[in-house]
Design an enzyme around this catalytic site. Structure first.
Site, PDB file in Angstrom:
ATOM      1  N   ASP A  56      -8.358  -8.087   9.506  1.00 10.89           N
ATOM      2  CA  ASP A  56      -7.903  -6.866   8.830  1.00 10.89           C
ATOM      3  C   ASP A  56      -7.941  -5.657   9.760  1.00 10.89           C
ATOM      4  O   ASP A  56      -7.327  -4.631   9.460  1.00 10.89           O
ATOM      5  CB  ASP A  56      -8.798  -6.550   7.631  1.00 10.89           C
ATOM      6  CG  ASP A  56      -8.689  -7.589   6.540  1.00 10.89           C
ATOM      7  OD1 ASP A  56      -7.559  -7.970   6.202  1.00 10.89           O
ATOM      8  OD2 ASP A  56      -9.738  -8.016   6.025  1.00 10.89           O
ATOM      9  N   ASP A  90       0.794  -1.252   0.000  1.00 10.97           N
ATOM     10  CA  ASP A  90       0.000   0.000   0.000  1.00 10.97           C
ATOM     11  C   ASP A  90       0.818   1.290   0.000  1.00 10.97           C
ATOM     12  O   ASP A  90       0.231   2.367  -0.170  1.00 10.97           O
ATOM     13  CB  ASP A  90      -0.934   0.089   1.215  1.00 10.97           C
ATOM     14  CG  ASP A  90      -2.026  -0.930   1.200  1.00 10.97           C
ATOM     15  OD1 ASP A  90      -2.129  -1.668   0.208  1.00 10.97           O
ATOM     16  OD2 ASP A  90      -2.779  -1.000   2.179  1.00 10.97           O
TER      17      ASP A  90
HETATM   18  C1  BGC Z   1      -1.536  -6.112  10.086  1.00 13.36           C
HETATM   19  C2  BGC Z   1      -0.280  -6.847  10.466  1.00 13.36           C
HETATM   20  C3  BGC Z   1      -0.458  -8.318  10.233  1.00 13.36           C
HETATM   21  C4  BGC Z   1      -0.896  -8.551   8.808  1.00 13.36           C
HETATM   22  C5  BGC Z   1      -1.159 -10.002   8.493  1.00 13.36           C
HETATM   23  C6  BGC Z   1      -1.918  -6.425   8.679  1.00 13.36           C
HETATM   24  O1  BGC Z   1      -3.136  -5.842   8.379  1.00 13.36           O
HETATM   25  O2  BGC Z   1      -1.359  -4.738  10.264  1.00 13.36           O
HETATM   26  O3  BGC Z   1       0.000  -6.626  11.835  1.00 13.36           O
HETATM   27  O4  BGC Z   1       0.719  -9.020  10.515  1.00 13.36           O
HETATM   28  O5  BGC Z   1      -2.066  -7.813   8.504  1.00 13.36           O
HETATM   29  O6  BGC Z   1      -2.269 -10.488   9.164  1.00 13.36           O
END
Ligand code: BGC
Length: 607
Positions: A544, A325
């Site tokens: 998420d 992103d």
């Molecule tokens: C989070 C991370 C996480 C990743 C995978 C992201 O949205 O901010 O902390 O490791 O997702 O689940």
């Protein structure tokens, strides 16, 4: 990893002046319409192409230095002939005084070698006519064309028609003679076995056993899938008593190696200062204001590179997904304070360049830069600038275009690989092209296969090598289950698109814990031309974002896009409900209800 994809995107009305979806292209400067080139004394040569609609336009400019090398910054200047006004630029700092415009090289790419070309662009407004500028100067010297370059200018070609993807082929078999360990191969997934994260796999097995029954049996089968490890904070490198760190994962990957088949392990590099600048759910520990870029380099990237360079791991193929992103946010969300700071400070661009320099230097490490997804960058007015910025960023690394192995789309998002019932976004329904349907907002790309192919072509046109490979994160873009349509019908674009689309989201801008989604294609090598693999980057079961405020020490905020009762704004998701599942934990944490739904709606189904 929580994009607000549509903020700043160009909407349908912006395209109302175009006929048949074809952008009006003007060419000026010294590369004239039709590709004619004027020539006179050496100095510089400029390509200036415009896509325009009623009162707005996007200009892509390329400047080739035909004089001595420029090492300390270039400035391109011109006068507008009409009343054009620059609004927002990229890959150059652009200022305007009256009709006079000054574009200065970005701080991260001050050099312009002899015969070297720099590209930048901007959005502008105008009334009446929009004539192209008739003359330019580069560092005060008139651009008289000089010797025409042997190649045409670097403005990316952006296909308007998505390519229909071919049916995925079965994975290739292990080559009989694998290349020597540590060799940098063309496609790291080819002939390799995916690393199964024992921590994630163990949790899946435990949840499956606790669930029991038919669903529990299906859940258990998912646990042997290869998923990525997110290095989402400095502490994740070292690990803790409950979560293994980078060495722990690499040691486990070595233990999974059997015979001569190499193991490919995926890591997400995800800790830039001002992370997730357009949203809240995945904000991180570093900020631009508190010296985040220096910390990112010395406390995050350097220690990761030091571990990866350990000769003990030379036989592994280590795939890195670089900063989901981040660069896309600079294209569409630069008006938001945290993104503006990330842009003006150079933190995102320099952070990505630093990571690429360190990672690419290790021969068994592979780098894939994140390119968001079709519902974020699919519009021409986003796609072109994104390709430009990302390419310029890569060209500014030590190894230049060779510092990346490819690009990844759909990281942690839900956009399907294909829309099987809607393969042609220009199909005429009721006298309108399908892409004009409300759900698509004139975006020509409905799927990641079409988008990834267009991005591949645009990157190659912009100067990236043709052997780059694309990846798609297919962990949660399956959209199976009882609600999956098997055909499309209807007499208007809206009824036709809504009856046929397998992506059941209320709006394509919705990104948090989507109700109705399923696990997508299992990891697969070389599924289509120019695609290295389908991969599972977001480990399914990890949230998420939280559906409500949850105190934490990771810097994560509460984003209302994760609250099922919230209606987003016009830019975020057209004011629709978010479609998020209720009662979700913080991003990255175990979310049982979502996992069960993903397994039930898996496509292909878990048999
Ligand atoms: C989070 C991370 C996480 C990743 C995978 C992201 O949205 O901010 O902390 O490791 O997702 O689940």
């Amino acid at each position: 990893m929580t994009p607000i994809p549509l903020r700043g995107n160009k909407k349908a009305w912006l395209f109302s002046g175009l006929s048949g979806g074809t952008a009006l292209v003007l060419a000026a400067g010294l590369v004239l319409a039709g590709g004619t080139e004027a020539s006179a004394a050496a100095g510089c040569q400029v390509g200036y192409t415009v896509n325009q609609w009623d009162t707005g336009f996007t200009a892509n400019v390329s400047v080739t230095n035909l004089g001595v090398p420029i090492t300390a910054g270039w400035t391109l200047e011109w006068d507008f002939a009409g009343n054009q006004q620059v609004q927002q630029g990229w890959s150059a700092t652009i200022g305007q005084a009256g009709k006079h415009v000054t574009a200065k090289s970005p701080s991260w790419a001050p050099r312009l070698e002899t015969s070297g070309t720099a590209g930048f662009g901007f959005n502008g407004s105008f009334t009446g006519a929009n004539p192209a500028p008739s003359s330019f100067t580069l560092n005060g010297v008139a651009c008289n064309g000089g010797t025409p370059p042997t190649t045409t200018p670097t403005t990316p070609t952006i296909p308007t028609t998505p390519t229909t993807p071919t049916t995925p082929t079965t994975p290739t078999t292990t080559p009989t003679t694998p290349p020597p360990a540590g060799t940098h191969v063309g496609n790291p997934f080819d002939g390799a076995k995916g690393y199964v994260n024992p921590d994630w796999s163990g949790e899946v097995a435990a949840a499956a056993a606790a669930k029991g029954g038919a669903l529990g049996t299906q859940m258990a089968k998912v646990g042997n899938t290869s998923t990525a490890v997110w290095l989402d904070r400095i502490a994740a490198i070292e690990g803790s008593a409950t979560a293994r760190g980078l060495r722990g994962h690499l040691d486990a990957a070595l233990a999974q190696q059997s015979g001569s088949t190499p193991v490919v392990a995926e890591f997400v590099i995800y800790d830039l200062p001002n992370r997730d600048c357009a949203a809240l759910a995945s904000n991180g520990e570093l900020t631009v204001a508190q010296d985040g870029l220096a910390k990112y380099k010395s406390q995050y990237v350097d220690p990761i590179a030091a571990v990866l360079a350990d000769p003990k791991y030379a036989g592994l193929r280590i795939v890195t997904v670089v900063e989901p992103d981040s660069l896309p946010n600079l294209i569409t969300n630069a008006s938001m304070a945290k993104c503006a700071e990330a842009q003006s400070s150079g933190a995102y661009v320099q952070g990505v360049q630093y990571a690429l320099n360190k990672l690419h230097a290790i021969s068994n490490v592979y780098t894939y830069v994140d390119i968001a997804h079709s519902a974020w960058l699919g519009w021409d007015s986003n796609l072109g600038p994104a390709v430009n910025l990302i390419t310029q960023t890569i060209k500014g690394t030590t190894a230049g275009v060779r510092s990346v192995d490819g690009f990844i789309s759909d990281t942690a998002n839900y956009t399907p690989i294909t829309e099987p019932n809607l393969p042609d976004s220009n199909l005429q329904v009721g006298g309108q092209p399908l892409r004009s349907a409300k759900i698509y907002q004139w975006n020509p790309y409905f799927s990641e296969a079409a988008f990834g192919t267009a991005m591949y072509n645009a990157f190659v046109a912009a100067g990236m090598p043709s052997d780059i490979g694309m990846l798609i994160d297919t962990s949660r873009n399956g959209w199976g289950g009882a609600g999956r349509p098997t055909g499309a019908s209807g007499s208007t674009v809206d009824t036709y698109a809504d009856s046929g689309r397998i992506d059941r989201r209320l709006h394509r801008g919705n990104w948090c814990n989507q109700s109705g989604a399923g696990l997508g294609a299992r990891p697969q090598v070389s599924p289509m031309p120019h695609f290295d693999a389908y991969v599972w980057i977001k480990p399914p079961v990890e949230s998420d974002g939280a559906s409500k405020q949850i105190p934490n020490d990771e810097g994560k905020g509460f984003d209302p896009m994760c609250d099922p009762a919230f209606h987003g704004g016009d830019q975020a998701n057209g004011g629709n409900l978010t479609g998020a599942l209720p009662d979700s934990p913080l991003s990255g944490k175990w979310f049982q209800a979502q996992f069960e739904q993903l397994v039930q709606n898996a496509y292909p189904a878990i048999s």
